[in-house]
Design an enzyme around this catalytic site. Structure first.
Site, PDB file in Angstrom:
ATOM      1  N   ASP A 173       0.877  -1.170   0.000  1.00 35.05           N
ATOM      2  CA  ASP A 173       0.000   0.000   0.000  1.00 35.05           C
ATOM      3  C   ASP A 173       0.916   1.221   0.000  1.00 35.05           C
ATOM      4  OD1 ASP A 173      -1.591   2.173   0.636  1.00 35.05           O
ATOM      5  OD2 ASP A 173      -2.776   1.111   2.130  1.00 35.05           O
ATOM      6  N   TYR A 217      -8.408  15.558  -6.122  1.00 34.08           N
ATOM      7  CA  TYR A 217      -7.656  14.808  -7.144  1.00 34.08           C
ATOM      8  C   TYR A 217      -6.731  15.762  -7.917  1.00 34.08           C
ATOM      9  CZ  TYR A 217      -6.506  12.054 -11.258  1.00 34.08           C
ATOM     10  OH  TYR A 217      -5.813  11.415 -12.265  1.00 34.08           O
ATOM     11  N   LYS A 255      -2.488  16.228  -8.181  1.00 34.97           N
ATOM     12  CA  LYS A 255      -1.727  16.132  -9.431  1.00 34.97           C
ATOM     13  C   LYS A 255      -0.932  17.427  -9.696  1.00 34.97           C
ATOM     14  CE  LYS A 255      -2.937  11.899 -10.623  1.00 34.97           C
ATOM     15  NZ  LYS A 255      -1.941  10.804 -10.685  1.00 34.97           N
TER      16      LYS A 255
HETATM   17  N1  LIG Z   1      -7.538   6.555 -16.550  1.00 36.62           N
HETATM   18  C1  LIG Z   1      -7.394   7.827 -16.879  1.00 36.62           C
HETATM   19  O1  LIG Z   1      -8.183   8.392 -17.659  1.00 36.62           O
HETATM   20  C2  LIG Z   1      -6.240   8.625 -16.323  1.00 36.62           C
HETATM   21  C3  LIG Z   1      -6.011   9.905 -16.840  1.00 36.62           C
HETATM   22  C4  LIG Z   1      -4.972  10.653 -16.345  1.00 36.62           C
HETATM   23  C5  LIG Z   1      -4.168  10.145 -15.344  1.00 36.62           C
HETATM   24  N2  LIG Z   1      -4.394   8.911 -14.838  1.00 36.62           N
HETATM   25  C6  LIG Z   1      -3.513   8.425 -13.768  1.00 36.62           C
HETATM   26  O2  LIG Z   1      -2.955   7.181 -14.147  1.00 36.62           O
HETATM   27  C7  LIG Z   1      -2.673   6.407 -12.985  1.00 36.62           C
HETATM   28  C8  LIG Z   1      -3.253   5.021 -13.155  1.00 36.62           C
HETATM   29  O3  LIG Z   1      -4.650   5.146 -13.293  1.00 36.62           O
HETATM   30  P1  LIG Z   1      -5.563   4.016 -13.969  1.00 36.62           P
HETATM   31  O4  LIG Z   1      -6.579   4.740 -14.760  1.00 36.62           O
HETATM   32  O5  LIG Z   1      -4.741   2.971 -14.609  1.00 36.62           O
HETATM   33  O6  LIG Z   1      -6.307   3.483 -12.649  1.00 36.62           O
HETATM   34  P2  LIG Z   1      -6.899   2.057 -12.250  1.00 36.62           P
HETATM   35  O7  LIG Z   1      -7.191   1.240 -13.438  1.00 36.62           O
HETATM   36  O8  LIG Z   1      -7.987   2.349 -11.278  1.00 36.62           O
HETATM   37  O9  LIG Z   1      -5.678   1.431 -11.444  1.00 36.62           O
HETATM   38  C9  LIG Z   1      -5.203   2.074 -10.304  1.00 36.62           C
HETATM   39  C10 LIG Z   1      -4.043   1.275  -9.771  1.00 36.62           C
HETATM   40  O10 LIG Z   1      -3.555   1.939  -8.592  1.00 36.62           O
HETATM   41  C11 LIG Z   1      -3.450   0.979  -7.563  1.00 36.62           C
HETATM   42  N3  LIG Z   1      -3.582   1.597  -6.255  1.00 36.62           N
HETATM   43  C12 LIG Z   1      -4.559   2.426  -5.812  1.00 36.62           C
HETATM   44  N4  LIG Z   1      -4.327   2.755  -4.533  1.00 36.62           N
HETATM   45  C13 LIG Z   1      -3.168   2.126  -4.171  1.00 36.62           C
HETATM   46  C14 LIG Z   1      -2.418   2.077  -2.965  1.00 36.62           C
HETATM   47  N5  LIG Z   1      -2.794   2.737  -1.865  1.00 36.62           N
HETATM   48  N6  LIG Z   1      -1.283   1.339  -2.949  1.00 36.62           N
HETATM   49  C15 LIG Z   1      -0.884   0.650  -4.048  1.00 36.62           C
HETATM   50  N7  LIG Z   1      -1.557   0.663  -5.216  1.00 36.62           N
HETATM   51  C16 LIG Z   1      -2.696   1.400  -5.254  1.00 36.62           C
HETATM   52  C17 LIG Z   1      -4.547  -0.028  -7.841  1.00 36.62           C
HETATM   53  O11 LIG Z   1      -4.213  -1.273  -7.258  1.00 36.62           O
HETATM   54  P3  LIG Z   1      -4.906  -1.923  -5.975  1.00 36.62           P
HETATM   55  O12 LIG Z   1      -6.325  -1.415  -5.924  1.00 36.62           O
HETATM   56  O13 LIG Z   1      -4.800  -3.390  -6.243  1.00 36.62           O
HETATM   57  O14 LIG Z   1      -4.070  -1.477  -4.821  1.00 36.62           O
HETATM   58  C18 LIG Z   1      -4.460  -0.123  -9.366  1.00 36.62           C
HETATM   59  O15 LIG Z   1      -3.460  -1.027  -9.730  1.00 36.62           O
HETATM   60  C19 LIG Z   1      -3.236   7.183 -11.797  1.00 36.62           C
HETATM   61  O16 LIG Z   1      -2.208   7.871 -11.135  1.00 36.62           O
HETATM   62  C20 LIG Z   1      -4.209   8.157 -12.448  1.00 36.62           C
HETATM   63  O17 LIG Z   1      -4.387   9.332 -11.695  1.00 36.62           O
HETATM   64  C21 LIG Z   1      -5.412   8.126 -15.305  1.00 36.62           C
END
Ligand SMILES: NC(=O)c1ccc[n+]([C@@H]2O[C@H](COP(=O)([O-])OP(=O)(O)OC[C@H]3O[C@@H](n4cnc5c(N)ncnc54)[C@H](OP(=O)(O)O)[C@@H]3O)[C@@H](O)[C@H]2O)c1
Length: 248
Positions: free
Chosen positions: A63, A163, A167
């Site tokens: 975590d 959020y 960022k």
């Molecule tokens: N999707 C978008 O449109 C988008 C756009 C811009 C930026 N981002 C950024 O890209 C990154 C990845 O996002 P995603 O869209 O791929 O999200 P996602 O599919 O929801 O995956 C999030 C990941 O973060 C992990 N996580 C969350 N809290 C955690 C913690 N306390 N410790 C360890 N792992 C943790 C989750 O794993 P567990 O739940 O198994 O711990 C999961 O593997 C994020 O930083 C997000 O802000 C995403």
């Protein structure tokens, strides 16, 4: 990418979305990956279905918001692998709440967002850079930021609550880290950020994302590789990757 083959990468939030895509691609390219997530069993599952790849994927429950968990994880990494060459700070959460909404559940979501998206990056970066420095080898820290870390898109009805502030803080943190490394005379470790627009992942799968311009997590992984491919004297500090037609 040859210079990174056989090296050790840590990818946070490797159990889903962008982190999963980066982890899979690293393994295919011959980079050994330690995937961190609370649901490490999800990493184990996709790792076992990768077939014959050049790199090894190790799944580790961690975590990132919990300093004790991060310290234990990096102690294990140090003892097992000796170093870290690449850190991808990808773990992140975002909730559809407003800062002024009432209730303890809202407070918890806001706190989790700050602790994961900002404090979690500091926790992992301090540990990983310590190991990078010990190795005396090239290192790379890549922060998965967001377009919301640079300006505030306006979404009808929806608040970006804490959020977007986490960022924005990540944008500043990346630059502060880059400067601290320079002050220390370290020209081996580079710091970069990727700012995705809308990416279709687990986090936003329940929304009407199909109707919005979006890109796949694999495209962000391509961006990571682009940063890693640069010659050692080139540091691309910001890479923004958006779908064509994104309006906000
Ligand atoms: N999707 C978008 O449109 C988008 C756009 C811009 C930026 N981002 C950024 O890209 C990154 C990845 O996002 P995603 O869209 O791929 O999200 P996602 O599919 O929801 O995956 C999030 C990941 O973060 C992990 N996580 C969350 N809290 C955690 C913690 N306390 N410790 C360890 N792992 C943790 C989750 O794993 P567990 O739940 O198994 O711990 C999961 O593997 C994020 O930083 C997000 O802000 C995403």
């Amino acid at each position: 990418m040859e210079k990174w083959v056989g090296k050790v990468a840590v990818v946070t939030g490797a159990s889903a979305g962008i982190g999963e895509a980066i982890t899979k691609d690293f393994a295919k390219l011959g980079i050994n990956v330690i995937g961190l997530a609370r649901r490490s069993e999800k990493i184990e599952k996709f790792a076992s279905s990768l077939g014959e790849v050049l790199g090894i994927v190790y799944a580790k429950a961690c975590d990132v918001s919990d300093l004790k968990s991060v310290k234990e994880t990096f102690k294990w990494i140090e003892e097992t692998f000796g170093t870290v060459n690449i850190l991808i700070n990808n773990a992140g959460v975002g909730y559809g709440v407003k800062i002024l909404d009432e209730g303890d559940d809202v407070t918890e979501k806001l706190t989790e967002t700050i602790d994961t998206n900002f404090t979690g990056v500091i926790n992992c970066t301090r540990e990983a850079v310590r190991l990078m420095k010990l190795s005396g080898d090239y290192g790379m820290v890549i922060n998965i930021n967001d377009i919301c870390g640079h300006y505030l898109p306006s979404f009808e009805e929806e608040s970006l609550n804490v959020y977007a502030p986490t960022k924005f803080a990540l944008t500043a943190l990346s630059e502060v880290l880059r400067r601290e490394l320079i002050e220390q005379g370290n020209d081996l470790i580079r710091v970069s950020s990727i700012n995705p627009g809308t990416v279709k992942t687990e986090d936003n799968d329940d929304q009407d994302i199909e109707e919005l311009p979006h890109i796949k997590p694999e495209i962000i992984s391509d961006g990571v590789q682009y940063l890693l491919k640069q010659p050692p004297n080139v540091n691309i500090t910001q890479l923004t990757m958006r779908p064509v037609g994104e309006k906000f």
